[in-house]
Design a protein around this motif. Structure first.
Motif, PDB file in Angstrom:
ATOM      1  N   LEU A  33       0.843  -1.224   0.064  1.00  0.00           N
ATOM      2  CA  LEU A  33       0.146  -0.016   0.068  1.00  0.00           C
ATOM      3  C   LEU A  33       0.849   1.106   0.122  1.00  0.00           C
ATOM      4  O   LEU A  33       0.509   2.452  -0.717  1.00  0.00           O
ATOM      5  CB  LEU A  33      -1.069  -0.063   1.145  1.00  0.00           C
ATOM      6  N   LEU A  34       1.952   1.235   0.670  1.00  0.00           N
ATOM      7  CA  LEU A  34       2.962   2.342   0.797  1.00  0.00           C
ATOM      8  C   LEU A  34       3.323   2.788  -0.766  1.00  0.00           C
ATOM      9  O   LEU A  34       3.519   3.565  -1.340  1.00  0.00           O
ATOM     10  CB  LEU A  34       4.170   2.065   1.403  1.00  0.00           C
TER      11      LEU A  34
ATOM     12  N   PHE B  32       0.534   9.334  -5.509  1.00  0.00           N
ATOM     13  CA  PHE B  32       0.595  10.709  -5.359  1.00  0.00           C
ATOM     14  C   PHE B  32       2.228  11.255  -5.655  1.00  0.00           C
ATOM     15  O   PHE B  32       2.145  12.528  -5.639  1.00  0.00           O
ATOM     16  CB  PHE B  32       0.470  10.943  -3.757  1.00  0.00           C
ATOM     17  N   HIS B  33       3.209  10.782  -5.855  1.00  0.00           N
ATOM     18  CA  HIS B  33       4.354  11.311  -6.075  1.00  0.00           C
ATOM     19  C   HIS B  33       4.738  11.033  -7.617  1.00  0.00           C
ATOM     20  O   HIS B  33       5.933  10.239  -7.917  1.00  0.00           O
ATOM     21  CB  HIS B  33       5.430  10.713  -5.254  1.00  0.00           C
ATOM     22  N   ARG B  34       4.023  11.479  -8.494  1.00  0.00           N
ATOM     23  CA  ARG B  34       4.205  11.124  -9.792  1.00  0.00           C
ATOM     24  C   ARG B  34       5.028  12.286 -10.504  1.00  0.00           C
ATOM     25  O   ARG B  34       4.682  12.742 -11.535  1.00  0.00           O
ATOM     26  CB  ARG B  34       3.071  10.903 -10.465  1.00  0.00           C
TER      27      ARG B  34
ATOM     28  N   ALA C 118       8.397   6.888 -10.059  1.00  0.00           N
ATOM     29  CA  ALA C 118       7.383   5.822 -10.411  1.00  0.00           C
ATOM     30  C   ALA C 118       7.770   4.313 -10.802  1.00  0.00           C
ATOM     31  O   ALA C 118       6.993   3.396 -10.202  1.00  0.00           O
ATOM     32  CB  ALA C 118       6.452   6.510 -11.574  1.00  0.00           C
ATOM     33  N   LEU C 119       8.732   4.354 -11.288  1.00  0.00           N
ATOM     34  CA  LEU C 119       9.384   3.014 -11.552  1.00  0.00           C
ATOM     35  C   LEU C 119       9.962   2.372 -10.078  1.00  0.00           C
ATOM     36  O   LEU C 119       9.569   1.083 -10.026  1.00  0.00           O
ATOM     37  CB  LEU C 119      10.548   2.918 -12.621  1.00  0.00           C
ATOM     38  N   LEU C 120      10.496   3.098  -9.458  1.00  0.00           N
ATOM     39  CA  LEU C 120      10.994   2.710  -8.194  1.00  0.00           C
ATOM     40  C   LEU C 120       9.738   2.421  -7.173  1.00  0.00           C
ATOM     41  O   LEU C 120       9.792   1.095  -6.379  1.00  0.00           O
ATOM     42  CB  LEU C 120      11.785   3.840  -7.363  1.00  0.00           C
ATOM     43  N   CYS C 121       8.459   2.794  -7.250  1.00  0.00           N
ATOM     44  CA  CYS C 121       7.474   2.387  -6.559  1.00  0.00           C
ATOM     45  C   CYS C 121       6.840   0.954  -7.081  1.00  0.00           C
ATOM     46  O   CYS C 121       6.373   0.028  -6.341  1.00  0.00           O
ATOM     47  CB  CYS C 121       6.321   3.640  -6.450  1.00  0.00           C
ATOM     48  N   LEU C 122       6.844   0.995  -8.471  1.00  0.00           N
ATOM     49  CA  LEU C 122       6.200  -0.043  -8.862  1.00  0.00           C
ATOM     50  C   LEU C 122       7.261  -1.255  -8.502  1.00  0.00           C
ATOM     51  O   LEU C 122       6.962  -2.483  -8.297  1.00  0.00           O
ATOM     52  CB  LEU C 122       6.438  -0.235 -10.510  1.00  0.00           C
ATOM     53  N   GLU C 123       8.621  -1.235  -8.468  1.00  0.00           N
ATOM     54  CA  GLU C 123       9.421  -2.214  -7.979  1.00  0.00           C
ATOM     55  C   GLU C 123       9.076  -2.484  -6.495  1.00  0.00           C
ATOM     56  O   GLU C 123       9.553  -3.527  -6.142  1.00  0.00           O
ATOM     57  CB  GLU C 123      11.030  -1.708  -8.270  1.00  0.00           C
ATOM     58  N   GLY C 124       9.032  -1.500  -5.579  1.00  0.00           N
ATOM     59  CA  GLY C 124       8.831  -1.720  -4.436  1.00  0.00           C
ATOM     60  C   GLY C 124       7.583  -2.923  -4.154  1.00  0.00           C
ATOM     61  O   GLY C 124       7.175  -3.724  -3.480  1.00  0.00           O
ATOM     62  N   MET C 125       6.487  -2.526  -5.077  1.00  0.00           N
ATOM     63  CA  MET C 125       5.338  -3.223  -4.846  1.00  0.00           C
ATOM     64  C   MET C 125       5.512  -4.649  -5.535  1.00  0.00           C
ATOM     65  O   MET C 125       5.079  -5.523  -4.750  1.00  0.00           O
ATOM     66  CB  MET C 125       3.952  -2.559  -5.760  1.00  0.00           C
ATOM     67  N   MET C 126       6.183  -4.702  -6.277  1.00  0.00           N
ATOM     68  CA  MET C 126       6.677  -6.204  -6.938  1.00  0.00           C
ATOM     69  C   MET C 126       7.382  -6.944  -5.888  1.00  0.00           C
ATOM     70  O   MET C 126       7.269  -8.127  -5.893  1.00  0.00           O
ATOM     71  CB  MET C 126       7.093  -6.117  -8.285  1.00  0.00           C
TER      72      MET C 126
END
Length: 98
Positions: free
Chosen positions: A13-14, A21-23, A29-37
């Motif tokens: 969720l983070l 929100f931080h786009r 954005a790629l780092l957030c996707l990698e954190g989700m994965m």
């Protein structure tokens, strides 16, 4: 809910809220996707270890392979965007100009 499930759910969720929100930059954005994965990979690995079945043991590796493919495609898009537009800011990208 166990503490490990809470940790993986909160990590996912983070990453999702960071993506929403931080786009400002494509790299964030790629780092957030990698954190989700990564949180999905850890949760799926823990789930297969707790289940104890050998039929689900290849699922985390398959998810990790798709995550690596997603990361390489994202970095290729980042390099292409930086070369054509001069920056990786998402506000400068416009689909109507492509």
């Amino acid at each position: 809910m166990t503490p490990s499930h809470f940790a993986f759910s909160s990590a996912f969720l983070l990453g999702l809220t960071g993506l929403a929100f931080h786009r400002t930059h494509l790299l964030s954005a790629l780092l957030c996707l990698e954190g989700m994965m990564l949180s999905l990979f850890m949760a799926l690995s823990l789930w297969t270890l707790q289940l104890g079945s050998t039929s689900f043991s290849s699922a985390p590796m398959l998810l990790l392979a798709f995550s690596a493919c997603e990361a390489s495609a994202g970095l290729a898009l980042l390099v292409a965007t930086a070369r054509t537009h001069g920056t990786d800011r998402l506000q400068n990208l416009n689909l109507l100009q492509c």
